[in-house]
Design an enzyme around this catalytic site. Structure first.
Site, PDB file in Angstrom:
ATOM      1  N   SER A  73     -15.067 -52.563  29.089  1.00  0.00           N
ATOM      2  CA  SER A  73     -15.650 -51.596  28.155  1.00  0.00           C
ATOM      3  C   SER A  73     -17.087 -52.000  27.883  1.00  0.00           C
ATOM      4  CB  SER A  73     -14.872 -51.592  26.840  1.00  0.00           C
ATOM      5  OG  SER A  73     -15.690 -51.017  25.831  1.00  0.00           O
ATOM      6  N   HIS A  87     -15.137 -48.495  31.491  1.00  0.00           N
ATOM      7  CA  HIS A  87     -14.652 -47.794  30.299  1.00  0.00           C
ATOM      8  C   HIS A  87     -15.830 -47.542  29.355  1.00  0.00           C
ATOM      9  CE1 HIS A  87     -11.435 -46.782  27.391  1.00  0.00           C
ATOM     10  NE2 HIS A  87     -12.169 -47.398  26.479  1.00  0.00           N
ATOM     11  N   ASP A  95     -16.906 -45.998  25.724  1.00  0.00           N
ATOM     12  CA  ASP A  95     -16.382 -45.633  24.408  1.00  0.00           C
ATOM     13  C   ASP A  95     -17.351 -44.732  23.660  1.00  0.00           C
ATOM     14  OD1 ASP A  95     -13.842 -47.073  24.116  1.00  0.00           O
ATOM     15  OD2 ASP A  95     -15.087 -48.852  24.432  1.00  0.00           O
ATOM     16  N   MET A 132     -18.150 -42.608  20.388  1.00  0.00           N
ATOM     17  CA  MET A 132     -17.759 -42.544  18.967  1.00  0.00           C
ATOM     18  C   MET A 132     -18.751 -41.679  18.199  1.00  0.00           C
ATOM     19  SD  MET A 132     -16.837 -46.516  18.287  1.00  0.00           S
ATOM     20  CE  MET A 132     -16.017 -47.525  19.538  1.00  0.00           C
ATOM     21  N   HIS A 165     -13.708 -42.545  27.066  1.00  0.00           N
ATOM     22  CA  HIS A 165     -12.752 -42.538  25.949  1.00  0.00           C
ATOM     23  C   HIS A 165     -13.427 -41.845  24.768  1.00  0.00           C
ATOM     24  CE1 HIS A 165     -10.420 -45.331  22.902  1.00  0.00           C
ATOM     25  NE2 HIS A 165     -10.088 -44.063  22.777  1.00  0.00           N
ATOM     26  N   MET A 198     -13.664 -40.773  21.242  1.00  0.00           N
ATOM     27  CA  MET A 198     -13.207 -40.972  19.854  1.00  0.00           C
ATOM     28  C   MET A 198     -14.059 -40.070  18.972  1.00  0.00           C
ATOM     29  SD  MET A 198     -12.794 -45.076  20.152  1.00  0.00           S
ATOM     30  CE  MET A 198     -13.821 -45.112  21.621  1.00  0.00           C
ATOM     31  N   MET A 235      -3.768 -47.375  22.061  1.00  0.00           N
ATOM     32  CA  MET A 235      -4.720 -48.188  21.292  1.00  0.00           C
ATOM     33  C   MET A 235      -3.960 -49.360  20.672  1.00  0.00           C
ATOM     34  SD  MET A 235      -7.757 -46.995  21.646  1.00  0.00           S
ATOM     35  CE  MET A 235      -8.453 -48.280  20.621  1.00  0.00           C
ATOM     36  N   GLY A 280     -12.828 -47.978  16.960  1.00  0.00           N
ATOM     37  CA  GLY A 280     -14.109 -47.983  16.248  1.00  0.00           C
ATOM     38  C   GLY A 280     -14.986 -49.176  16.584  1.00  0.00           C
ATOM     39  N   PHE A 281     -14.366 -50.298  16.879  1.00  0.00           N
ATOM     40  CA  PHE A 281     -15.156 -51.514  17.093  1.00  0.00           C
ATOM     41  C   PHE A 281     -14.536 -52.394  18.171  1.00  0.00           C
ATOM     42  CE2 PHE A 281     -15.508 -50.092  12.731  1.00  0.00           C
ATOM     43  CZ  PHE A 281     -16.886 -49.977  12.583  1.00  0.00           C
ATOM     44  N   ASP A 325      -5.852 -50.606  25.256  1.00  0.00           N
ATOM     45  CA  ASP A 325      -7.249 -50.803  24.844  1.00  0.00           C
ATOM     46  C   ASP A 325      -7.302 -51.438  23.466  1.00  0.00           C
ATOM     47  OD1 ASP A 325      -9.978 -50.554  24.385  1.00  0.00           O
ATOM     48  OD2 ASP A 325      -9.984 -48.356  24.352  1.00  0.00           O
ATOM     49  N   GLY A 326      -7.916 -52.619  23.395  1.00  0.00           N
ATOM     50  CA  GLY A 326      -8.137 -53.277  22.110  1.00  0.00           C
ATOM     51  C   GLY A 326      -7.505 -54.653  22.047  1.00  0.00           C
TER      52      GLY A 326
HETATM   53  C1  DX5 Z   1     -12.347 -49.702  20.404  1.00  0.00           C
HETATM   54  C2  DX5 Z   1     -12.667 -49.288  21.830  1.00  0.00           C
HETATM   55  C3  DX5 Z   1     -12.436 -50.357  22.827  1.00  0.00           C
HETATM   56  C4  DX5 Z   1     -13.255 -51.602  22.631  1.00  0.00           C
HETATM   57  C5  DX5 Z   1     -12.358 -52.746  22.967  1.00  0.00           C
HETATM   58  O1  DX5 Z   1     -12.461 -48.599  19.582  1.00  0.00           O
HETATM   59  O2  DX5 Z   1     -11.889 -48.178  22.204  1.00  0.00           O
HETATM   60  O3  DX5 Z   1     -12.587 -49.871  24.146  1.00  0.00           O
HETATM   61  O4  DX5 Z   1     -14.394 -51.679  23.415  1.00  0.00           O
HETATM   62  O5  DX5 Z   1     -12.991 -53.920  22.639  1.00  0.00           O
HETATM   63  P1  DX5 Z   1     -12.258 -55.317  22.743  1.00  0.00           P
HETATM   64  O6  DX5 Z   1     -11.801 -55.485  24.161  1.00  0.00           O
HETATM   65  O7  DX5 Z   1     -13.339 -56.281  22.380  1.00  0.00           O
HETATM   66  O8  DX5 Z   1     -11.128 -55.307  21.760  1.00  0.00           O
HETATM   67 ZN    ZN Z   2     -11.924 -47.580  24.388  1.00  0.00          ZN
END
Ligand code: DX5
Ligand code: ZN
Length: 218
Positions: free
Chosen positions: A7, A32, A34, A36, A65, A67, A136, A141-142, A174-175
């Site tokens: 990601s 990937h 993200d 947001m 992805h 969000m 998830m 978000g982070f 993911d996460g």
């Molecule tokens: C979170 C994202 C993830 C994020 C994962 O909202 O969807 O893709 O980048 O980060 P890590 O691998 O650091 O948990």
């Molecule tokens: Zn993601």
């Protein structure tokens, strides 16, 4: 076979092109991205122009992805920018079946993402419409958050559901994925692993991706 999807949320944006080449050379399978909007999730990232920029420097599939609220309004822009896979959150799509059809009609592979608290039942009757399901394993978000353990049970239940409804669909997680957590989600049935901080915060992407793959395929 395990698919490792770095990601770019945790990449160094002052040299995104170099970061993408580095993970591609290190054996990554997908990229990937993200997206947001500061509404569905409390953070804001990037949109179609970053997807377009990624397309210019990597030949890996781009996995977007979303969000964001009302994703259907901007999905065509992401398709045009070069997305190969697009996932939308079930929580943002009152007409999920239609949104998946929209993605497919644009020539992109559709997926549905589910927050940790969202039950699998919301995809039961549309499971035949998707190419992948994104579980998830943190609240979106982070990057850099801790893996939520109940995701393992959820992935197992999803494997059973998909075995009946769509055995070709990929389970993506993911996460909080790292060398410690990846083995148990792989055993539960996931085959595509998103990792941000666990890859980009390490000095040698070759070693890191090889270690993730080894742990996932063991
Ligand atoms: C979170 C994202 C993830 C994020 C994962 O909202 O969807 O893709 O980048 O980060 P890590 O691998 O650091 O948990
Ligand atoms: Zn993601």
């Amino acid at each position: 076979m395990a698919h490792i999807a770095p990601s770019i949320l945790s990449a160094d944006f002052t040299c995104l092109g170099k970061e993408l080449s580095a993970v591609e050379n290190a054996g990554a399978d997908w990229i990937h991205i993200d997206v947001m909007d500061g509404r569905f999730v409390p953070n804001i990232t990037y949109g179609p122009i970053i997807v377009q920029a990624c397309k210019r420097v990597t030949s890996l599939p781009l996995d977007v992805h979303l969000m964001i609220e009302k994703p259907e309004a901007i999905i065509p822009d992401f398709a045009k920018a070069g997305a190969d896979y697009i996932s939308v959150h079930a929580e943002t799509c009152p007409h999920l079946h239609r949104t998946l059809q929209q993605i497919r009609e644009l020539g992109v592979k559709p997926g549905v993402a589910l927050n940790p608290a969202t039950p699998l039942s919301c995809i039961e009757y549309i499971a035949d419409q998707l190419d992948f399901v994104l579980i998830m394993s943190v609240n979106p978000g982070f990057g850099g958050q801790k893996f939520i353990e109940s995701s393992i049970e959820k992935i197992k239940a999803l494997s059973d559901l998909l075995a009946k409804k769509n055995p070709f669909a990929i389970i993506q997680v993911d996460g909080g994925i790292n060398a410690d957590t990846i083995a148990s989600v792989a055993r539960a049935g996931a085959s595509c692993f998103v990792a941000g901080s666990a890859i980009f915060n390490t000095p040698d992407y070759n070693d890191t991706i090889a270690a993730l793959r080894l742990a996932a395929e063991r």
